[in-house]
Design an enzyme around this catalytic site. Structure first.
Site, mmCIF file in Angstrom:
data_model
loop_
_atom_site.group_PDB
_atom_site.id
_atom_site.type_symbol
_atom_site.label_atom_id
_atom_site.label_comp_id
_atom_site.label_asym_id
_atom_site.label_seq_id
_atom_site.Cartn_x
_atom_site.Cartn_y
_atom_site.Cartn_z
ATOM 1 C CG ASP A 50 -2.121 1.107 1.051
ATOM 2 O OD1 ASP A 50 -3.327 0.538 0.942
ATOM 3 O OD2 ASP A 50 -1.722 2.311 1.165
ATOM 4 N N GLY A 61 -15.908 3.319 3.362
ATOM 5 C CA GLY A 61 -14.597 4.077 2.900
ATOM 6 C C GLY A 61 -14.065 3.520 1.832
ATOM 7 C CG HIS A 69 -8.821 -3.543 -2.299
ATOM 8 N ND1 HIS A 69 -9.693 -2.709 -3.061
ATOM 9 C CD2 HIS A 69 -8.576 -2.667 -1.410
ATOM 10 C CE1 HIS A 69 -10.000 -1.681 -2.382
ATOM 11 N NE2 HIS A 69 -9.279 -1.470 -1.376
ATOM 12 C CG ASN A 100 -12.305 -0.697 3.748
ATOM 13 O OD1 ASN A 100 -12.774 -0.994 4.735
ATOM 14 N ND2 ASN A 100 -11.297 -0.033 3.452
ATOM 15 C CG HIS A 107 -6.783 -3.055 3.115
ATOM 16 N ND1 HIS A 107 -6.064 -1.747 2.908
ATOM 17 C CD2 HIS A 107 -7.967 -2.734 2.614
ATOM 18 C CE1 HIS A 107 -6.896 -0.939 2.221
ATOM 19 N NE2 HIS A 107 -8.001 -1.546 2.057
ATOM 20 C CG HIS A 140 -9.725 -4.141 -8.864
ATOM 21 N ND1 HIS A 140 -9.629 -4.081 -10.298
ATOM 22 C CD2 HIS A 140 -9.454 -5.291 -8.428
ATOM 23 C CE1 HIS A 140 -8.937 -5.269 -10.713
ATOM 24 N NE2 HIS A 140 -8.863 -6.102 -9.326
#
Ligand code: 5GP
Ligand code: ZN
Length: 113
Positions: free
Chosen positions: A30, A92, A99, A86, A101, A97
């Site tokens: 990130d 938020g 993903h 998310n 985290h 696309h």
């Protein structure tokens, strides 16, 4: 999706710090890390979010979670880690696309919201 940031990263049109890739999954660090280890795991297939998953595309999400486990081992996150995805504006989600985290490398805060 031609205007999707993560599709461009997967295509190599925007540079990224790759940590893992296979035929279904791409993972990279990130750009604004929120933990010592903060990695984004994305399917190569453009899926908007977890909210868009169904029987036709959920294998892509499964491949991502298999990659999460592999990457956590590769990154030495033996003490634990958190996986966050998310979905939608209330959560938020800024990049539409799918993903996951991976957050780790420290003791994470107890609350999730
Ligand atoms: P979201 O808020 O949608 O759950 O997560 C999107 C994540 O993408 C954010 O944590 C943000 O820092 C990261 N991000 C946004 N643009 C870029 C970029 O160009 N490169 C990388 N590596 N990460 C990005
Ligand atoms: Zn995309």
């Amino acid at each position: 999706m031609s205007d999707c940031l993560f599709c461009k990263i997967i295509a190599g049109e925007i540079p990224s710090a790759k940590v893992y890739e296979d035929e279904n999954v791409y993972a990279f660090r990130d750009i604004q890390p929120q933990a010592p280890t903060h990695i984004l795991v994305v399917p190569r297939e453009h899926i908007e979010s977890v909210a868009a998953l169904d029987e036709s595309n959920s294998a892509a999400a499964a491949r991502c979670l298999e990659a999460v486990a592999r990457i956590a081992r590769q990154e030495g996150l033996s003490g634990g880690f958190r996986v966050v995805s998310n979905a939608g504006d209330d959560a938020g989600q800024t990049v539409k696309h799918l993903h996951f985290h991976i957050l780790g490398g420290c003791r994470l805060v107890d609350k999730m919201a």
